[in-house]
Design a protein around this motif. Sequence first.
Motif, PDB file in Angstrom:
ATOM      1  N   SER A 106      -2.296  -1.165   7.872  1.00  0.00           N
ATOM      2  CA  SER A 106      -3.332  -1.528   6.897  1.00  0.00           C
ATOM      3  C   SER A 106      -3.384  -3.021   6.582  1.00  0.00           C
ATOM      4  CB  SER A 106      -3.135  -0.739   5.603  1.00  0.00           C
ATOM      5  OG  SER A 106      -1.911  -1.104   4.979  1.00  0.00           O
ATOM      6  N   SER A 107      -2.294  -3.765   6.850  1.00  0.00           N
ATOM      7  CA  SER A 107      -2.249  -5.178   6.474  1.00  0.00           C
ATOM      8  C   SER A 107      -1.147  -5.890   7.249  1.00  0.00           C
ATOM      9  CB  SER A 107      -1.976  -5.316   4.967  1.00  0.00           C
ATOM     10  OG  SER A 107      -0.679  -4.825   4.658  1.00  0.00           O
ATOM     11  N   LYS A 108      -1.166  -7.212   7.185  1.00  0.00           N
ATOM     12  CA  LYS A 108      -0.099  -7.980   7.814  1.00  0.00           C
ATOM     13  C   LYS A 108       1.235  -7.706   7.114  1.00  0.00           C
ATOM     14  CE  LYS A 108       1.526 -12.585   9.038  1.00  0.00           C
ATOM     15  NZ  LYS A 108       1.292 -14.047   8.986  1.00  0.00           N
ATOM     16  N   ASP A 109       1.204  -7.503   5.800  1.00  0.00           N
ATOM     17  CA  ASP A 109       2.444  -7.193   5.080  1.00  0.00           C
ATOM     18  C   ASP A 109       3.095  -5.939   5.646  1.00  0.00           C
ATOM     19  OD1 ASP A 109       2.194  -9.372   3.462  1.00  0.00           O
ATOM     20  OD2 ASP A 109       1.384  -8.280   1.746  1.00  0.00           O
ATOM     21  N   GLU A 110       2.284  -4.925   5.895  1.00  0.00           N
ATOM     22  CA  GLU A 110       2.817  -3.685   6.460  1.00  0.00           C
ATOM     23  C   GLU A 110       3.365  -3.931   7.861  1.00  0.00           C
ATOM     24  OE1 GLU A 110       1.033   0.646   7.716  1.00  0.00           O
ATOM     25  OE2 GLU A 110       0.316  -0.241   5.827  1.00  0.00           O
ATOM     26  N   ASP A 162       0.858  -1.169   0.000  1.00  0.00           N
ATOM     27  CA  ASP A 162       0.000   0.000   0.000  1.00  0.00           C
ATOM     28  C   ASP A 162       0.898   1.224   0.000  1.00  0.00           C
ATOM     29  OD1 ASP A 162      -2.349  -1.476   0.096  1.00  0.00           O
ATOM     30  OD2 ASP A 162      -2.314  -1.585   2.281  1.00  0.00           O
ATOM     31  N   TYR A 213      -5.975  -2.153  12.913  1.00  0.00           N
ATOM     32  CA  TYR A 213      -6.107  -1.775  11.509  1.00  0.00           C
ATOM     33  C   TYR A 213      -6.210  -0.259  11.313  1.00  0.00           C
ATOM     34  CZ  TYR A 213      -6.489  -6.435   9.446  1.00  0.00           C
ATOM     35  OH  TYR A 213      -6.210  -7.695   8.981  1.00  0.00           O
TER      36      TYR A 213
END
Length: 266
Positions: A74-78, A4, A70
């Motif tokens: 924004s995400s687990k990747d982040e 993102d 959250y």
Amino acid sequence: MGEDTTEGGLPRAVAAAWGLLQTPQRGPARGLDHQRIAEAGVAIADRDGLAAVTMASVARELGFTTMSLYRYVSSKDELLRLMQNEAVQIPAGLDLPATWPEGIKAWAEVVRRSYRARPWLLDLPRDQTAVLMPNTLRAAELGLATMAGLDLEEGEKIGVILLISQHAMSLVELERSLAVEGGLSMTPEGLEQLGTVVTAEEFPHLAALISSGGFMEDAGSPAGAATEAPGDPADVEMEYALGLDLITAGIDALIARRAAGPAARG
């Protein structure tokens, strides 16, 4: 990993790590911030392994709901990106030798210690986004400082940093594999059997070493005794040091050849 980005195209994880993202000022999770979230993720990975890290587990670690998390990540990747940055810490005021190649070898050891302390870092990507994270850039700056006096172009110095860091990480990965695998037990009869297929005709440079058990720890064991392949992480120290010597000697040779002029290169 999916990325993102901010309106300016900067990966959100990079912006968050540098403190360039606004954090929520209202709501039940206002006590959170990106630093605390990254620290919680690292604590879970250190304790239970990388597979145990989820948005839900980090939220529980912090005493918040997953939905609250959250609002910041924004995400687990982040989340993993932030953890990657948090886990690679450069000691404040670190003073490396000012001479080449002692300085770059000391820098390599800093990199190696980081990955030895947290081997789960090896399972995260080392890509362009990772390069832009604060602690990665601080580490690179420190490494470049050890080459300040070398007659190399800036791009070549970056190449040296990448090569040496990759060497350090690959040896940590080998240590991890050896630790998991353990030693390989083999009797003299087993070595003899292996010698029937690893022949001098097909493997002229390896056959004698294999048949003598020269790559095993206990080549001189009594007949019938098991011989073990090295499984101790200390066994890679020679390869680690040799690799650094070869890399730095190669750089010295490149600089010397350039200084000698076209005639030497011809």
